[in-house]
Design an enzyme around this catalytic site. Structure first.
Site, PDB file in Angstrom:
ATOM      1  N   ARG A  63       5.230   4.334 -27.883  1.00 20.28           N
ATOM      2  CA  ARG A  63       5.275   3.473 -26.701  1.00 20.28           C
ATOM      3  C   ARG A  63       6.715   3.268 -26.260  1.00 20.28           C
ATOM      4  NH1 ARG A  63       3.282  -2.830 -26.562  1.00 20.28           N
ATOM      5  NH2 ARG A  63       2.755  -2.908 -24.355  1.00 20.28           N
ATOM      6  N   GLN A 123      19.397   6.070 -24.136  1.00 23.91           N
ATOM      7  CA  GLN A 123      19.533   6.371 -25.562  1.00 23.91           C
ATOM      8  C   GLN A 123      19.389   7.858 -25.837  1.00 23.91           C
ATOM      9  OE1 GLN A 123      20.855   4.475 -27.750  1.00 23.91           O
ATOM     10  NE2 GLN A 123      19.226   3.504 -28.901  1.00 23.91           N
ATOM     11  N   ASN A 171      11.171   0.332 -22.539  1.00 22.21           N
ATOM     12  CA  ASN A 171      12.026   0.280 -21.355  1.00 22.21           C
ATOM     13  C   ASN A 171      12.498   1.699 -21.013  1.00 22.21           C
ATOM     14  OD1 ASN A 171      14.371   0.118 -19.638  1.00 22.21           O
ATOM     15  ND2 ASN A 171      14.506  -2.057 -20.138  1.00 22.21           N
ATOM     16  N   GLY A 201      24.633  -2.055 -28.131  1.00 25.24           N
ATOM     17  CA  GLY A 201      24.841  -1.374 -26.865  1.00 25.24           C
ATOM     18  C   GLY A 201      23.593  -0.614 -26.454  1.00 25.24           C
ATOM     19  N   GLU A 226      18.021   7.856 -32.419  1.00 26.57           N
ATOM     20  CA  GLU A 226      18.732   8.954 -33.066  1.00 26.57           C
ATOM     21  C   GLU A 226      18.210  10.331 -32.698  1.00 26.57           C
ATOM     22  OE1 GLU A 226      19.914   7.439 -37.311  1.00 26.57           O
ATOM     23  OE2 GLU A 226      18.297   6.190 -36.554  1.00 26.57           O
ATOM     24  N   ALA A 285      14.716   2.053 -36.125  1.00 31.90           N
ATOM     25  CA  ALA A 285      13.559   1.211 -36.436  1.00 31.90           C
ATOM     26  C   ALA A 285      13.658  -0.197 -35.876  1.00 31.90           C
ATOM     27  CB  ALA A 285      13.397   1.131 -37.958  1.00 31.90           C
TER      28      ALA A 285
END
Lengths: 351, 748
Positions: free
Chosen positions: B636, B646, B639, B474, B713, B515
């Site tokens: 970097r 996130q 998106n 997701g 996270e 990661a």
């Protein structure tokens, strides 16, 4: 879940005729279906009332009273312009409950029949006198927070979780019920029963009786200009009340002529104390007065040590609700209805 | 027709673009098939019965009643459970827990599976499981941190975190001019992804086909192969769409193993899906912690010591200790540091990694303690943190691969309007009379990398296929990884077909540790580069190519062309290079990971600063977070749209941690009494207002080839402490546990 018969009567007569001991009426199903999945409710027969056409009306009478059909959804009632204008704190309470999706499904009669949210009632393997008479009460010595501070008994400490019923109690609604022996009206104050020795008896409904409508009188509309519902909880929305209060005042020239106060989430039914309301009469609104009234409304409250804060919070909630009512009903419902943060989100809030 | 290239196309032009989710339409229209959407012919439904006590043994199950229920086909209990080839107490993979698969009648936690019922319908199996009406012999339960003895352990492996120590901790305490000694507690939290755990298992001889949400496809295949005594390559796992994982879907659960066993036993496909209530059982959780923090500062408010002791619950039968104290490792420049952990065994399911394991709970305590220390030192919380800023990694002196934390502080504080914050609490009221407080916290999350492989196939028409068994929970991997893949060949996003979420593809590694983009993305980038290398070798060695004789290193790829960098008139289409060489495709492979020597040279972390405003009703003490501003430096950004999503999601989770989430146990049975969404609260829309994310530019030449650090996270980290600190600032009450509730703030 357990197997059951499912019937869809088209008329009231059919519905009453299809009832048998062990049957459950089905309104929106927002509580009953959950309890069936949990094994807490195990009806032999489910009688779906959604196909009965004349239970969904909101009717204002000539004298200004209103009759609300049992199957009117919470959302439709709260958004009914005339209703919200006459009984704003009822609309506010409805909109503070559950979520938009649930309010679309839930019905006003179903709300009156809502079961306690006590975690021990809702767990099939826990001892619960309300669910299984004589089984004992695992909630009593637990950390359960949804616990009655008033009107509890050794047999049961459950609370009524309804928001809607709290302003209904303050406004002295009447519940119109029908059974095979005809129709009768039950005052809301007598509708929900305190547990005593028989917590399994939750309402004044006789076997096979069905709620047909709710009535609010024209007199109840006289509180419209000073009527608020306040709901305190850790989450801003979509949570049952930690404490709640419905406060309604009739004011003349800055003096309270009559006052109503009902507390939610503190007992097995909305809690009203006539002595507390009487303190309001003839007084000017004042924080000290409201604190005294709140104190009187919570007279006799008991809590285990870990919940003593809740008695304090219930008093504060009552006093604040009275102050909000005295300040006057807002012209439109707040973006966050019944919230201490009511005005903060502007016009649109997702509750 | 002109062959002129579009001037706006640059190499790498997909990365950095806010592309919308490639799987978004499929998801919102219901076309996307999640695991439990699969209903193969002949399907049986499996439902497990959970224990309703936390400790003891099952003394009776009414198997006859369950079997007699119409539609029930089988009842599996410890008495008749078919054998497993692998010992359920074994640890076949890097992510393995001892698994509860009906090996005996012992109950070790509430919610543990004690029987499995199969039925022709879900309803039949569900009622069958209920009819088992288990009876128990009950032992006294231990579900609170003080219910059993805390003890140390030898660190090592998954779940038993090492600590850290540098400098002379005792001296650090001794020389402190001011010090604090405080203890914070965090509640047990349960992963509650929107999609609960599910599996559809089908056997074909000794080959196993699974539809199952998984954050670690190859690892899961290896685990199941172990249980069933078949080679890992015999297990096919499809996991194209996942409705959230948060760490809980990296490790196969007991009920999923049982469903596979049932499918083998019945020779029919079997589906099992957890109910919401069952999510509070065998799928892991974030263990409760108690953390003692002793901090000291010298006369100049420089930290002389950070001494962070973590105590965390684990189960009686396996080890996963929430590594909370490790949150203090890398963050502040203290003269001495000690981070240590102890465990306490309770009658709960084994905890597991839950979004920002350790960092979330450790930061909650550390950031509040830092505020307490700042208060003791008479400093503004932000100024105090800047005053103790770590220019190099504390203890080792290693340089950071990059660290734009100072910029995060500056940009976050400016956007929030931190300046002018009163130092003392209870100073601010808003127009409605609500108590108002501001708090902040620093965020840190390490940049681990796993290993991943990928394959790129250039097709004759110049488009490309990229394949890796990567995982989209997701978070947007379908989109972000495709952006990286397209960039590796200089193609546009629509010229790339991207396949993932299937175990037959090259190993995409684990979606964990924030990661995945770096690791799987690195493999994809390398695979594309491998194709370019081969193309370049063909073209530059071919006299018929305009690129003949050019060095391979001076070529660039753009929009399906290979070009000479210094003279772009010398160029050739991918398709033409392939055609002239008589090839129908060209395959490149790539590996993602980090070389050990690179890992040793630099300390690598993402950083951030979170600023929170809360309002508290002065009488009712109800709390609302009214503003959250998070500024993050995470290398970097591939998106920006999905990154913002996130980070926002993480910050909302931080709000959830600070104010809402807590599993509550019945003290007698050990059962979790709020095991559903009516009782276990997470924020709703009305709890989230004024949420803002800033990403701070950061170039990191060391962290990996793409400079990606990961954003999965870190949003939680810092946020919890910021909210706790804001509540203190509003009310003057320092609540030293989470979640913070009305009851805590009412107390005199």
């Amino acid at each position: 879940m357990k197997q059951f018969d499912y019937v869809q009567p088209k008329t009231m007569d059919e519905a009453l005729a299809s009832w048998e001991p062990g049957a459950s009426w089905l309104g929106g199903g927002t509580n009953l279906v959950d309890l069936m999945k949990l094994g807490v409710a195990q009806p032999q027969r489910v009688i779906d009332l959604t196909r009965i056409s004349d239970l969904g009306e909101i009717t204002f009478q000539q004298n200004g009273s209103v009759r609300i059909g049992a199957m009117v959804s919470n959302a439709d009632l709260a958004r009914h312009a005339g209703f919200a204008q006459h009984f704003p704190m009822v609309a506010e309470a409805l909109l503070s409950g559950a979520s938009g999706q649930l309010r679309n499904m839930a019905t006003v009669a179903g709300n009156l029949m809502q079961r306690t949210r006590c975690a021990y009632f809702q767990e099939e393997t826990a001892a619960c006198n309300r669910r299984t008479p004589g089984a004992g009460c695992d909630a009593r010595d637990s950390d359960e927070e949804a616990r009655a501070l008033l009107g509890a008994s050794p047999a049961c400490v459950a609370t009524n979780p309804s928001d809607f019923c709290v302003p209904l109690a303050a406004l002295e609604a009447q519940v119109e019920v029908r059974g095979v022996n005809g129709t009768r009206q039950i005052p809301i104050a007598e509708f929900h029963l305190l547990p005593g020795d028989h917590p399994e008896r939750e309402t004044a409904l006789e076997q096979g009786e069905l709620i047909v409508a709710l009535h609010l009188s024209a007199e109840a509309a006289r509180f419209a200009r000073h009527a608020r519902y306040l709901k305190v909880r850790d989450r801003t929305s979509f949570a049952f009340a930690t404490t709640a209060a419905a406060a309604a005042l009739q004011m003349e020239d800055g003096i309270i002529v009559e006052g109503r106060l009902a507390l939610g989430a503190v007992a097995a039914r909305p809690w009203r104390v006539a002595e507390a309301e009487a303190l309001l009469v003839g007084q000017a609104p004042d924080a000290a007065l409201f604190a005294r009234v709140a104190e009187a409304a919570m007279a006799g409250a008991e809590a285990p040590v870990h919940l003593e804060w809740k008695i304090d919070l219930a008093r504060r909630t009552a006093a604040r609700a009275l102050a909000m009512a005295a300040a006057g009903t807002p012209a439109r419902l707040p973006a966050l209805p019944a919230s201490p943060f009511g005005q903060q989100n502007g016009d649109l809030a997702h509750v | 027709m002109s062959d002129t290239l579009s001037p706006e196309i640059r190499f790498g032009s997909n990365s950095g673009q806010p592309a919308t989710r490639r799987d978004g339409l499929a998801k919102v229209t219901g076309v996307a098939t999640f695991a439990a959407d699969n209903t193969p012919e002949g399907l049986l439904h499996a439902v497990y019965a959970p224990a309703k006590i936390a400790r003891g043994r099952v003394s009776h199950l009414d198997v006859a009643a369950a079997e007699a229920h119409p539609g029930v086909t089988h009842v599996i209990t410890p008495q008749n459970r078919p054998e497993l080839q692998g010992d359920p107490s074994g640890k076949p993979t890097m992510f393995s827990f001892r698994t509860e698969v009906l090996q005996d009648d012992t109950v070790r936690y509430a919610g543990q599976p004690i029987a499995l019922v199969l039925g022709e319908t879900l309803e039949a199996a569900t009622e069958g499981a209920r009819l088992l009406a288990p009876q128990y012999e009950v032992d006294p339960v231990r579900v609170a941190l003080d219910d059993n003895t805390a003890r140390g352990f030898d660190p090592g492996g998954f779940g038993l975190p090492g600590g850290a120590s540098h400098g002379d901790v005792e001296a650090g305490h001794a020389v402190a001019a001011r010090s604090i000694d405080v203890s914070y507690e965090t509640a047990a939290q349960y992963h509650n992804a929107m999609e609960t755990h599910a599996i559809v298992a089908q056997w074909d001889g000794d080959r196993l086909m699974l539809d199952m949400p998984s954050q670690a496809l190859k690892v899961s295949c290896a685990g199941f192969a172990y249980f069933f005594g078949i080679p890992p390559e015999n297990v096919t796992l499809r996991s194209p769409y996942i409705g959230g994982g948060f760490g809980s879907k990296a490790i196969p659960t007991g009920p999923q193993v049982l469903a596979i066993l049932a499918a083998r036993m019945t020779q029919r496909p079997v589906k099992l899906m957890f109910t919401r209530q069952q999510m509070f059982g065998p799928a892991g959780h974030r263990g409760a912690t108690r953390q003692r923090l002793r901090l000291g500062v010298d006369e100049n408010a420089a930290l002389t010591v950070i001494d962070h002791e973590g105590l965390a619950e684990t189960s009686t039968f396996d080890d996963f200790v929430e590594p909370a104290a490790n949150a203090s490792h890398d963050l502040y420049a203290a003269g001495a540091l000690r981070a240590s952990h102890r465990l306490v065994r309770l009658d709960v399911g084994t905890p597991g990694p839950m979004r920002a394991p350790g960092e979330a709970s450790g930061s909650a305590a550390l950031e509040c303690a830092m505020d307490e220390m700042a208060e003791a030192a008479g400093m503004d919380p932000l100024e105090f943190r800047l005053h103790n800023y770590a220019e190099t990694q504390p203890g080792t002196g290693r340089p950071y691969s990059s660290k734009a934390l100072r910029e995060c502080y500056a940009e976050g504080a400016a956007r929030f309007g931190w300046e002018g914050r009163p130092l003392e609490p209870r100073q601010m009221r808003d127009a409605d009379g609500l108590m108002t407080g501001w708090g902040m916290g620093t965020a840190l999350f390490p940049c681990p990398m796993f290993a991943a492989e990928a394959r790129a196939t250039l097709r004759p028409d110049g488009t490309a296929l990229f394949e890796t068994s990567a995982v989209d929970m997701g978070q947007g991997a379908w989109t972000v990884l495709a952006q990286i893949a397209a960039d590796s060949l200089g193609l546009t996003l629509d010229q790339v077909e991207f396949r993932a979420g299937h175990s037959a593809l090259p190993d995409g590694g684990v979606a964990g540790g924030s990661a995945h983009t770096a690791t799987a993305g690195g493999a994809l980038h390398a695979a594309g580069g491998d194709v370019l290398r081969q193309l370049g070798e063909l073209a530059t060695a071919d006299p018929q190519s305009p690129l003949y004789g050019a060095g391979n290193s001076s070529l660039v790829a753009r929009h399906g062309w290979l070009l000479l960098e210094e003279d772009e008139s010398r160029r050739e289409r991918f398709a033409d290079i392939l055609a002239r060489a008589g090839k129908t495709e060209m395959i490149g492979t790539g590996h993602g990971g980090r070389a050990p020597e690179a890992a040793g040279r630099h300390a690598m972390n993402s950083h951030g600063a979170v600023f929170a405003e809360v309002k508290v009703d002065p009488d009712l003490r109800q709390v609302r977070v009214t503003r959250l501003v998070g500024a993050f430096a995470a290398g970097r950004i591939i998106n920006p749209r999905l990154t913002e999503s996130q980070l926002m999601g993480g910050m909302i989770w931080g709000t959830s941690f600070a104010l809402h989430e807590a599993a509550r146990h019945d003290r007698r049975s050990g059962r979790i009494v709020n095991a559903d969404f009516a009782g276990y609260h997470v924020p709703v829309n009305a709890d989230v207002s004024g949420l803002e994310v800033i990403t701070v530019h950061e170039d990191d030449p060391y962290v990996n080839a793409l400079g990606i650090k990961g954003v999965g996270e870190i949003g939680i980290v810092g946020t919890v402490g910021a909210i706790g600190n804001a509540i203190w600032h509003a009310t003057g009450k320092r609540v030293r546990h989470f979640p913070i509730r009305i009851a805590d703030l009412l107390a005199p």
